[in-house]
Write a protein that holds these residues in place. Structure first.
Motif, PDB file in Angstrom:
ATOM      1  N   VAL A   4     -28.748 -14.182  29.306  1.00  0.00           N
ATOM      2  CA  VAL A   4     -28.763 -15.519  28.709  1.00  0.00           C
ATOM      3  C   VAL A   4     -27.580 -16.312  29.250  1.00  0.00           C
ATOM      4  O   VAL A   4     -26.430 -15.901  29.121  1.00  0.00           O
ATOM      5  CB  VAL A   4     -28.690 -15.436  27.171  1.00  0.00           C
ATOM      6  N   ASP A   5     -27.865 -17.458  29.849  1.00  0.00           N
ATOM      7  CA  ASP A   5     -26.825 -18.236  30.532  1.00  0.00           C
ATOM      8  C   ASP A   5     -26.183 -19.257  29.599  1.00  0.00           C
ATOM      9  O   ASP A   5     -26.238 -20.466  29.839  1.00  0.00           O
ATOM     10  CB  ASP A   5     -27.420 -18.938  31.762  1.00  0.00           C
ATOM     11  N   MET A   6     -25.603 -18.776  28.532  1.00  0.00           N
ATOM     12  CA  MET A   6     -24.833 -19.610  27.616  1.00  0.00           C
ATOM     13  C   MET A   6     -24.020 -18.676  26.732  1.00  0.00           C
ATOM     14  O   MET A   6     -24.294 -17.473  26.691  1.00  0.00           O
ATOM     15  CB  MET A   6     -25.755 -20.512  26.775  1.00  0.00           C
ATOM     16  N   PRO A   7     -23.007 -19.181  26.039  1.00  0.00           N
ATOM     17  CA  PRO A   7     -22.216 -18.312  25.176  1.00  0.00           C
ATOM     18  C   PRO A   7     -23.078 -17.591  24.145  1.00  0.00           C
ATOM     19  O   PRO A   7     -24.047 -18.143  23.619  1.00  0.00           O
ATOM     20  CB  PRO A   7     -21.238 -19.277  24.504  1.00  0.00           C
ATOM     21  N   LYS A   8     -22.709 -16.340  23.894  1.00  0.00           N
ATOM     22  CA  LYS A   8     -23.435 -15.495  22.955  1.00  0.00           C
ATOM     23  C   LYS A   8     -22.575 -15.210  21.722  1.00  0.00           C
ATOM     24  O   LYS A   8     -21.405 -14.865  21.862  1.00  0.00           O
ATOM     25  CB  LYS A   8     -23.783 -14.147  23.610  1.00  0.00           C
ATOM     26  N   ILE A   9     -23.148 -15.337  20.540  1.00  0.00           N
ATOM     27  CA  ILE A   9     -22.413 -15.081  19.307  1.00  0.00           C
ATOM     28  C   ILE A   9     -23.004 -13.849  18.632  1.00  0.00           C
ATOM     29  O   ILE A   9     -24.201 -13.780  18.378  1.00  0.00           O
ATOM     30  CB  ILE A   9     -22.471 -16.288  18.352  1.00  0.00           C
ATOM     31  N   LEU A  10     -22.125 -12.878  18.358  1.00  0.00           N
ATOM     32  CA  LEU A  10     -22.546 -11.608  17.785  1.00  0.00           C
ATOM     33  C   LEU A  10     -21.767 -11.305  16.510  1.00  0.00           C
ATOM     34  O   LEU A  10     -20.600 -11.701  16.372  1.00  0.00           O
ATOM     35  CB  LEU A  10     -22.313 -10.473  18.783  1.00  0.00           C
ATOM     36  N   MET A  11     -22.391 -10.562  15.615  1.00  0.00           N
ATOM     37  CA  MET A  11     -21.735 -10.086  14.401  1.00  0.00           C
ATOM     38  C   MET A  11     -22.066  -8.600  14.252  1.00  0.00           C
ATOM     39  O   MET A  11     -23.037  -8.108  14.825  1.00  0.00           O
ATOM     40  CB  MET A  11     -22.227 -10.861  13.178  1.00  0.00           C
ATOM     41  N   ASP A  12     -21.276  -7.898  13.477  1.00  0.00           N
ATOM     42  CA  ASP A  12     -21.559  -6.500  13.163  1.00  0.00           C
ATOM     43  C   ASP A  12     -20.675  -6.108  11.987  1.00  0.00           C
ATOM     44  O   ASP A  12     -19.809  -6.880  11.561  1.00  0.00           O
ATOM     45  CB  ASP A  12     -21.328  -5.593  14.367  1.00  0.00           C
ATOM     46  N   THR A  13     -20.860  -4.918  11.475  1.00  0.00           N
ATOM     47  CA  THR A  13     -20.057  -4.456  10.354  1.00  0.00           C
ATOM     48  C   THR A  13     -18.635  -4.162  10.819  1.00  0.00           C
ATOM     49  O   THR A  13     -18.413  -3.864  12.001  1.00  0.00           O
ATOM     50  CB  THR A  13     -20.671  -3.187   9.742  1.00  0.00           C
ATOM     51  N   LEU A  29     -12.827 -22.401  16.500  1.00  0.00           N
ATOM     52  CA  LEU A  29     -11.572 -21.694  16.726  1.00  0.00           C
ATOM     53  C   LEU A  29     -11.522 -20.943  18.048  1.00  0.00           C
ATOM     54  O   LEU A  29     -10.460 -20.502  18.469  1.00  0.00           O
ATOM     55  CB  LEU A  29     -11.319 -20.696  15.584  1.00  0.00           C
ATOM     56  N   SER A  30     -12.659 -20.806  18.709  1.00  0.00           N
ATOM     57  CA  SER A  30     -12.732 -19.963  19.907  1.00  0.00           C
ATOM     58  C   SER A  30     -12.147 -20.603  21.158  1.00  0.00           C
ATOM     59  O   SER A  30     -11.663 -19.905  22.049  1.00  0.00           O
ATOM     60  CB  SER A  30     -14.184 -19.573  20.181  1.00  0.00           C
ATOM     61  N   GLY A  31     -12.233 -21.932  21.261  1.00  0.00           N
ATOM     62  CA  GLY A  31     -11.824 -22.580  22.498  1.00  0.00           C
ATOM     63  C   GLY A  31     -12.854 -22.451  23.605  1.00  0.00           C
ATOM     64  O   GLY A  31     -12.631 -22.903  24.730  1.00  0.00           O
ATOM     65  N   ILE A  32     -13.982 -21.847  23.315  1.00  0.00           N
ATOM     66  CA  ILE A  32     -15.057 -21.670  24.305  1.00  0.00           C
ATOM     67  C   ILE A  32     -16.036 -22.830  24.186  1.00  0.00           C
ATOM     68  O   ILE A  32     -16.410 -23.235  23.086  1.00  0.00           O
ATOM     69  CB  ILE A  32     -15.774 -20.329  24.087  1.00  0.00           C
ATOM     70  N   ASP A  33     -16.446 -23.370  25.309  1.00  0.00           N
ATOM     71  CA  ASP A  33     -17.391 -24.487  25.321  1.00  0.00           C
ATOM     72  C   ASP A  33     -18.746 -23.995  24.840  1.00  0.00           C
ATOM     73  O   ASP A  33     -19.468 -23.300  25.558  1.00  0.00           O
ATOM     74  CB  ASP A  33     -17.497 -25.062  26.735  1.00  0.00           C
ATOM     75  N   CYS A  34     -19.103 -24.349  23.618  1.00  0.00           N
ATOM     76  CA  CYS A  34     -20.366 -23.922  23.021  1.00  0.00           C
ATOM     77  C   CYS A  34     -21.263 -25.112  22.733  1.00  0.00           C
ATOM     78  O   CYS A  34     -21.877 -25.204  21.654  1.00  0.00           O
ATOM     79  CB  CYS A  34     -20.110 -23.122  21.747  1.00  0.00           C
ATOM     80  N   ALA A  35     -21.329 -26.050  23.703  1.00  0.00           N
ATOM     81  CA  ALA A  35     -22.237 -27.176  23.535  1.00  0.00           C
ATOM     82  C   ALA A  35     -23.665 -26.663  23.340  1.00  0.00           C
ATOM     83  O   ALA A  35     -24.476 -27.251  22.630  1.00  0.00           O
ATOM     84  CB  ALA A  35     -22.163 -28.095  24.752  1.00  0.00           C
ATOM     85  N   ASN A  36     -23.964 -25.543  24.007  1.00  0.00           N
ATOM     86  CA  ASN A  36     -25.189 -24.784  23.769  1.00  0.00           C
ATOM     87  C   ASN A  36     -24.778 -23.329  23.598  1.00  0.00           C
ATOM     88  O   ASN A  36     -23.912 -22.837  24.322  1.00  0.00           O
ATOM     89  CB  ASN A  36     -26.157 -24.906  24.945  1.00  0.00           C
ATOM     90  N   PHE A  37     -25.375 -22.635  22.645  1.00  0.00           N
ATOM     91  CA  PHE A  37     -25.045 -21.229  22.478  1.00  0.00           C
ATOM     92  C   PHE A  37     -26.229 -20.490  21.870  1.00  0.00           C
ATOM     93  O   PHE A  37     -27.148 -21.090  21.310  1.00  0.00           O
ATOM     94  CB  PHE A  37     -23.795 -21.043  21.611  1.00  0.00           C
ATOM     95  N   THR A  38     -26.189 -19.170  22.002  1.00  0.00           N
ATOM     96  CA  THR A  38     -27.206 -18.310  21.410  1.00  0.00           C
ATOM     97  C   THR A  38     -26.585 -17.499  20.289  1.00  0.00           C
ATOM     98  O   THR A  38     -25.576 -16.820  20.499  1.00  0.00           O
ATOM     99  CB  THR A  38     -27.790 -17.340  22.466  1.00  0.00           C
ATOM    100  N   PHE A  39     -27.166 -17.593  19.099  1.00  0.00           N
ATOM    101  CA  PHE A  39     -26.719 -16.747  18.003  1.00  0.00           C
ATOM    102  C   PHE A  39     -27.573 -15.491  18.008  1.00  0.00           C
ATOM    103  O   PHE A  39     -28.755 -15.522  17.674  1.00  0.00           O
ATOM    104  CB  PHE A  39     -26.829 -17.468  16.664  1.00  0.00           C
TER     105      PHE A  39
END
Length: 234
Positions: A168-177, A137-147
């Motif tokens: 880190v030279d790739m999209p970063k995925i974060l979560m929080d409360t 859903l993001s529209g961001i190119d995440c062929a490689n990403f860091t969770f």
């Protein structure tokens, strides 16, 4: 840009990975509704033969197969502008892949990105994995990403954590409360600057909200909200 009332919606249709399991009920009913209003519906598929097999197995109307629009790496550049124009004119688009989640590591990503940039609503039928759903859903190119998961709670540790992540030279995925949504965006603006980001809130829920753009813009749009979310930073 806010979605204009005249615009249609881009629906991502999550389908079973294999060809034996049935289509999820919400997705099935959505496609049946789209068939009933076929003049206002665009059926985008990746490849004709596998999608046709699935379509028939799902018990959907065979005549619609004649209306399928091939949308893949070979046709995307040629037809994308026309598709966008039709969605802006009020038609809804239903994007299916050969199996699995469309726009996750496939050409649909660029179409989703264009929709976000133009204020066209994007959503997806129920999907059980929030990370892959957010990526699609993001529209961001995440062929490689860091969770990166959840940042530490303590302010000093959080800042150090984000500073390391910025390298880190790739999209970063974060979560929080939910109650740290604004805080994480504030910290992200400070550490990452004016990078492009995406916030997916209450994914697949009735109060789903998707925000795309520079981090400072996202901060303004979500400030004060307390919602389940996933943040992706390009």
């Amino acid at each position: 840009m806010a979605k204009q009332s005249k615009y249609g919606t881009l629906y991502l249709i999550a389908t079973p990975i294999d060809e034996q399991n049935p289509l999820e009920t919400t997705a099935l009913n959505l496609l049946k509704s789209a068939i009933e209003k076929r003049e206002q519906s665009l059926f985008l598929i990746e490849d004709l033969k596998p999608c046709r097999r699935r379509w028939i197995r799902f018990g959907l109307e065979r005549e619609i197969i004649e209306d399928f629009i091939l949308f893949n790496e070979h046709t995307q550049v040629e037809i994308e502008n026309d598709l966008i124009s039709k969605i802006q004119s009020g038609k809804d688009a239903y994007l299916m892949s050969d199996g699995g989640l469309p726009a996750f590591c496939d050409p649909g990503q660029k179409l989703v990105k264009r929709c976000h940039e133009l204020g066209i609503r994007v959503t997806c039928t129920p999907h059980s994995n929030s990370i892959s759903l957010a990526v699609a859903l993001s529209g961001i190119d995440c062929a490689n990403f860091t969770f990166a998961g959840f940042p530490p709670r303590r302010p000093e540790e959080r800042k150090e954590f984000l500073k390391k992540l910025a390298k880190v030279d790739m999209p970063k995925i974060l979560m929080d409360t939910p109650y740290r949504l604004t805080r994480l965006l504030e910290e992200s603006v400070e550490v990452f600057g004016e990078r492009i980001g995406f916030v997916g809130m209450e994914l697949n829920g009735e109060e789903e909200e998707l925000k795309y753009g520079k981090l400072s813009k996202l901060l303004k749009e979500v400030s004060g909200l307390k919602k389940e979310f996933i943040l992706i930073i390009k």
